[in-house]
Write an enzyme that holds these catalytic residues in place. Structure first.
Site, PDB file in Angstrom:
ATOM      1  N   ARG A  73      -8.525   3.835  -2.635  1.00  0.00           N
ATOM      2  CA  ARG A  73      -9.440   4.522  -1.736  1.00  0.00           C
ATOM      3  C   ARG A  73      -9.397   6.029  -1.943  1.00  0.00           C
ATOM      4  NH1 ARG A  73      -9.474   5.871   3.525  1.00  0.00           N
ATOM      5  NH2 ARG A  73      -7.214   5.749   3.459  1.00  0.00           N
ATOM      6  N   PHE A  91      -5.125   9.451 -10.433  1.00  0.00           N
ATOM      7  CA  PHE A  91      -5.806   8.555  -9.493  1.00  0.00           C
ATOM      8  C   PHE A  91      -7.274   8.320  -9.875  1.00  0.00           C
ATOM      9  CE2 PHE A  91      -8.121   7.497  -5.599  1.00  0.00           C
ATOM     10  CZ  PHE A  91      -7.354   6.459  -5.108  1.00  0.00           C
ATOM     11  N   ASP A  92      -7.977   9.387 -10.217  1.00  0.00           N
ATOM     12  CA  ASP A  92      -9.409   9.260 -10.546  1.00  0.00           C
ATOM     13  C   ASP A  92      -9.634   8.393 -11.779  1.00  0.00           C
ATOM     14  OD1 ASP A  92      -9.969  10.832  -8.385  1.00  0.00           O
ATOM     15  OD2 ASP A  92     -10.203  12.686  -9.537  1.00  0.00           O
ATOM     16  N   SER A  98      -3.727   3.182   5.008  1.00  0.00           N
ATOM     17  CA  SER A  98      -4.071   2.514   3.761  1.00  0.00           C
ATOM     18  C   SER A  98      -4.028   0.992   3.931  1.00  0.00           C
ATOM     19  CB  SER A  98      -3.114   2.958   2.659  1.00  0.00           C
ATOM     20  OG  SER A  98      -3.535   2.483   1.407  1.00  0.00           O
ATOM     21  N   THR A 121       0.691  -0.275  -7.361  1.00  0.00           N
ATOM     22  CA  THR A 121      -0.122  -0.353  -8.585  1.00  0.00           C
ATOM     23  C   THR A 121       0.064   0.904  -9.426  1.00  0.00           C
ATOM     24  OG1 THR A 121      -1.717  -1.700  -7.375  1.00  0.00           O
ATOM     25  CG2 THR A 121      -2.463  -0.751  -9.455  1.00  0.00           C
ATOM     26  N   HIS A 156       6.621  -7.373  -2.630  1.00  0.00           N
ATOM     27  CA  HIS A 156       6.571  -6.653  -1.352  1.00  0.00           C
ATOM     28  C   HIS A 156       7.649  -7.160  -0.403  1.00  0.00           C
ATOM     29  CE1 HIS A 156       3.071  -4.444  -2.411  1.00  0.00           C
ATOM     30  NE2 HIS A 156       2.194  -5.413  -2.268  1.00  0.00           N
ATOM     31  N   LYS A 213       0.811  -1.227   0.000  1.00  0.00           N
ATOM     32  CA  LYS A 213       0.000   0.000   0.000  1.00  0.00           C
ATOM     33  C   LYS A 213       0.844   1.277   0.000  1.00  0.00           C
ATOM     34  CE  LYS A 213      -3.681  -0.252  -0.441  1.00  0.00           C
ATOM     35  NZ  LYS A 213      -4.381  -0.464  -1.740  1.00  0.00           N
ATOM     36  N   ALA A 214       1.927   1.220  -0.768  1.00  0.00           N
ATOM     37  CA  ALA A 214       2.803   2.399  -0.859  1.00  0.00           C
ATOM     38  C   ALA A 214       2.868   2.968  -2.266  1.00  0.00           C
ATOM     39  CB  ALA A 214       4.215   2.038  -0.373  1.00  0.00           C
ATOM     40  N   ARG A 250       6.352   5.189   1.173  1.00  0.00           N
ATOM     41  CA  ARG A 250       5.281   6.108   1.556  1.00  0.00           C
ATOM     42  C   ARG A 250       5.394   6.409   3.048  1.00  0.00           C
ATOM     43  NH1 ARG A 250      -1.150   4.709   0.480  1.00  0.00           N
ATOM     44  NH2 ARG A 250      -1.934   6.859   0.616  1.00  0.00           N
ATOM     45  N   TYR A 255       6.185   8.220  -2.559  1.00  0.00           N
ATOM     46  CA  TYR A 255       4.781   8.373  -2.904  1.00  0.00           C
ATOM     47  C   TYR A 255       4.369   9.846  -2.886  1.00  0.00           C
ATOM     48  CZ  TYR A 255      -0.291   7.429  -2.623  1.00  0.00           C
ATOM     49  OH  TYR A 255      -1.644   7.382  -2.845  1.00  0.00           O
TER      50      TYR A 255
END
Length: 305
Positions: free
Chosen positions: A267, A241-242, A149, A64, A119, A60-61, A141, A205
């Site tokens: 998120r 991101f959107d 996250s 993707t 990871h 989660k850093a 991050r 990040y």
């Protein structure tokens, strides 16, 4: 070679056959779960190629996000992007769930270079990546946003351990009792490796959020890619991101082990969201712990921009 997308089929599980939530256990000094250690010997014997590119992060850093950037930089907008999910285009090397094996996906990748994600803390990376002098991109991050996250990710991902409530989770995160171990050991271990491995690009990040185009320029420089301003702008727009959140091939909505009714995989993508989760007391306690563990003054994070 399996057809493209075949592996994606095997990532679909019926509700009654969903993988069970795993327990955390100590694995060579790192908190892990069996979904990332069951294929250990095969992973350690993995044969990297000199042109392989490894994307390494603590969970989660921004994994993707950077995977998608590299996929677009190398292969552009193709039909593959519209039919093959990102987790099959950039396979997760160490994952193994039933017959779904990240290593097998990597071995069958039709692309060159192969983009691979991990990871793993630096000491778990298969030695062939170093022997082949592969390019490696590490994304870090800030700890507080990363904890938030990861908490929401653990809530919605059926192959992650049960997160419990936020108060418990913060303490476990601080103590490294989450999958892939201590955030502190992870970011520091990779930072130290950067000093001896010249082909390791360490990025943040927060920098990506602040100026995605600038960071894409740096990536192109590191990778030896010459892309026109127009191409780079297309990539920057594509990985907003959107846009990614709406893209079913990027947002993991095709992955049945994740419960989007609990939380989306993507998120908020913001810096500073930790302020909506940490109480003042939690923040102070976290900061004290952070001061003790982050002793390398050359590695600096921003928890707001």
């Amino acid at each position: 070679m399996p057809r493209e997308g075949a592996a994606a089929d095997s990532m679909s599980f019926h509700q009654d056959k969903l993988p069970s939530r795993p327990e955390i256990f100590d694995f060579h000094g790192v908190s892990m779960t069996h979904y990332f250690t069951d294929n250990w010997e095969n992973i350690q014997n993995f044969q990297a190629r000199p042109d392989d590119i490894l994307i390494a992060t603590y969970p989660k850093a921004g994994t993707t996000w950077v995977s998608y950037i590299l996929d677009l930089l190398y292969f552009g907008q193709t039909e593959r992007q519209e039919v093959v999910p990102i987790y099959d285009r950039v396979p997760f090397l160490e994952i193994i769930i039933s017959s779904y094996s990240g290593k097998d996906l990597v071995d069958n990748l039709p692309t060159s270079p192969r983009l691979i994600k991990t990871h793993f803390p630096v000491q778990f990376v298969p030695k062939s990546f170093w022997e082949q002098n592969c390019r490696i991109i590490y994304v870090a991050r800030n700890a507080k946003d990363n904890a938030v996250s990861y908490f929401h990710f653990d809530r919605m991902n059926n192959i992650q351990p049960e997160p419990g409530d936020w108060t418990d989770y913060v303490h476990r995160f601080m103590g490294g009792k989450v999958a892939f171990g201590s955030w502190y050991d992870h970011v520091n271990g990779w930072w130290k490796k950067k000093q001896t491995h010249s082909k390791l690009h360490y990025m943040f990040y927060e920098d990506l959020v602040e100026d995605t185009g600038r960071e894409i320029d740096k990536l192109c420089c590191f990778l030896g890619l010459s892309r026109s301003d127009e191409e780079k702008k297309r990539v920057t727009d594509g990985v907003h991101f959107d846009n990614m959140k709406k893209d079913n091939m990027a947002n993991y909505s095709t992955n049945s082990i994740m419960d989007f009714k609990i939380s989306p995989f993507m998120r908020k993508g913001k810096v500073g969201d930790w302020k909506n989760h940490f109480s003042e007391a939690q923040s102070e306690q976290f900061d004290e712990d952070y001061e003790k563990k982050m002793t390398d003054v050359t590695l600096q994070f921003r928890s707001e921009i």
